[in-house]
Design a protein around this motif. Sequence first.
Motif, PDB file in Angstrom:
ATOM      1  N   GLU A 172       0.821  -1.210   0.000  1.00 39.48           N
ATOM      2  CA  GLU A 172       0.000   0.000   0.000  1.00 39.48           C
ATOM      3  C   GLU A 172       0.857   1.263   0.000  1.00 39.48           C
ATOM      4  OE1 GLU A 172      -3.836  -2.147   2.153  1.00 39.48           O
ATOM      5  OE2 GLU A 172      -2.446  -0.959   3.357  1.00 39.48           O
ATOM      6  N   THR A 354      -5.025  -2.819  -0.791  1.00 36.65           N
ATOM      7  CA  THR A 354      -5.150  -1.931  -1.935  1.00 36.65           C
ATOM      8  C   THR A 354      -3.774  -1.673  -2.534  1.00 36.65           C
ATOM      9  OG1 THR A 354      -6.022   0.194  -2.708  1.00 36.65           O
ATOM     10  CG2 THR A 354      -4.979   0.180  -0.559  1.00 36.65           C
ATOM     11  N   ASN A 358      -7.965   2.345  -8.478  1.00 36.11           N
ATOM     12  CA  ASN A 358      -8.710   1.313  -9.213  1.00 36.11           C
ATOM     13  C   ASN A 358      -8.080  -0.074  -9.114  1.00 36.11           C
ATOM     14  OD1 ASN A 358     -10.495   3.300 -10.063  1.00 36.11           O
ATOM     15  ND2 ASN A 358      -9.471   3.599 -12.037  1.00 36.11           N
ATOM     16  N   ALA A 360      -7.010  -3.247  -6.270  1.00 34.18           N
ATOM     17  CA  ALA A 360      -6.895  -3.855  -4.946  1.00 34.18           C
ATOM     18  C   ALA A 360      -7.050  -5.357  -5.123  1.00 34.18           C
ATOM     19  CB  ALA A 360      -7.949  -3.313  -3.989  1.00 34.18           C
ATOM     20  N   TRP A 375     -11.085  -2.740  -5.452  1.00 29.93           N
ATOM     21  CA  TRP A 375     -10.775  -1.426  -4.886  1.00 29.93           C
ATOM     22  C   TRP A 375     -12.006  -0.816  -4.224  1.00 29.93           C
ATOM     23  CZ3 TRP A 375     -12.067   3.638  -6.810  1.00 29.93           C
ATOM     24  CH2 TRP A 375     -11.344   4.684  -6.237  1.00 29.93           C
ATOM     25  N   TRP A 378     -12.745  -2.797  -1.038  1.00 33.54           N
ATOM     26  CA  TRP A 378     -11.774  -2.429   0.001  1.00 33.54           C
ATOM     27  C   TRP A 378     -12.169  -1.098   0.640  1.00 33.54           C
ATOM     28  CZ3 TRP A 378      -8.810   1.882   0.631  1.00 33.54           C
ATOM     29  CH2 TRP A 378      -7.770   1.812   1.561  1.00 33.54           C
TER      30      TRP A 378
END
Length: 441
Positions: A172, A354, A358, A360, A375, A378
């Motif tokens: 992330e 993630t 756009n 994840a 995404w 999430w």
Amino acid sequence: MAGSEHPRIVIAGAGFGGLQVARGLAGAPVDVTLVDRHNYHCFQPLLYQVATAVLSPADIAWPVRHILSRQDNITMLMAQVEGVDRAARLLLTDRGTIPYDFLVLATGATHSYFGHDDWAPYAPGLKDIEDATNLRRSILVAFERAEATDDEEIRRRLLTFVIIGGGPTGVELAGAIAEVARHSLAPDFKNVDPRTARILLIEAGERLLPAFPPELSTYTHQRLEAMGVEVLTGRAVVDCGADHVTLAGGERIDASTKIWAAGVRASAAAQWLGVEMDRAGRCRVGPDLAVPGAPEIFVIGDTSAPPPELGPIPGIAPAAKQMGDHVASVIAARVAGRPAPGPFRYRHAGDLATIGRNAAVVKLGRLQLTGFLGWVFWGLVHVYFLVGARNRFAVAMNWLWNYVTRQRAARLITGDLSGRSPAGRGETGATPTPTSPPSGS
């Protein structure tokens, strides 16, 4: 609560686990004292978004007193836990001693450098608000210093960001820093192009996100590389200094900003209690999460090592909350003279991480989601689990603004900028700080 004859429940740590115990005892005939070195509860899964200027600290933190303001049987104390006197049944803090009939230790974890604690000033981790704001300052100041220098060697070093550890936090962070450099900051600088920043994600294991299925790890790897992140797997860090990291085999990478996301170790709870611990320093507990031989003491969250027969229990927020619910039910049953519930049972809801805009990865039983659907899922999950309607609204609006404009609303550089790196270069202007003790899990 002075003069009360109710059993005294003391909870150390206002993280996910400790807060859940306190809430679970609402209405029970007990007096609860919640102790934490901070006066707020922090939503740790979104700390990296504070560090990368998407969110402000107040968006992911909420005052503990306000959270529990409607609970009449609880007192909140801001203090640092220093030990436990088991014989006298006292929790020892820097504000004095607190007597207990039942004690719950939910004091979380801090960074583990695997025997290289001297790396901590050069590669800070991300465990609390202070870590996040310090890291945000280091990242943003690196670009400011690069703008101001004419030395290409120093500029390259300043614009190289190394994240060590390929778990969810490392993934992330790498994706978020890439988006900051490629999009948010790109139009704002004249002498340097932030898009030339080099972002490296280093993982000693063979793949990213080892707790996820291999196909999701592969997707994550490929998506990060498409975002401009250099992903190095199967490469261990063997040295870390003020302006470099060295990999196994001798490869040196010059970098002013290093971030540690490779491991954690439990708080000192096992040492306070003088009980057996596992290799990560976690307290070994029984099936009811109580310390063997001390049924009045419970250890939960990242500092707890339940017996193997309970199955693997990851160090994530849902696990800590489930432990908190279980301990609250055990204490309430004992106080009421009812049979205690059976052994703790962890129910794994799924894994989420993630990668960036756009993108994840989500694993829910047999269901796997990637890309835009992952995404969105999430984001919905994280907004749902935030504490307080104000925080949910603020985070959702910040995300919407960032999605539409690609701008980071929290790009403020605050704090002391006069410090110099241990090597004396003073490139980032961020004063290294030692790893702080944990506050809860």
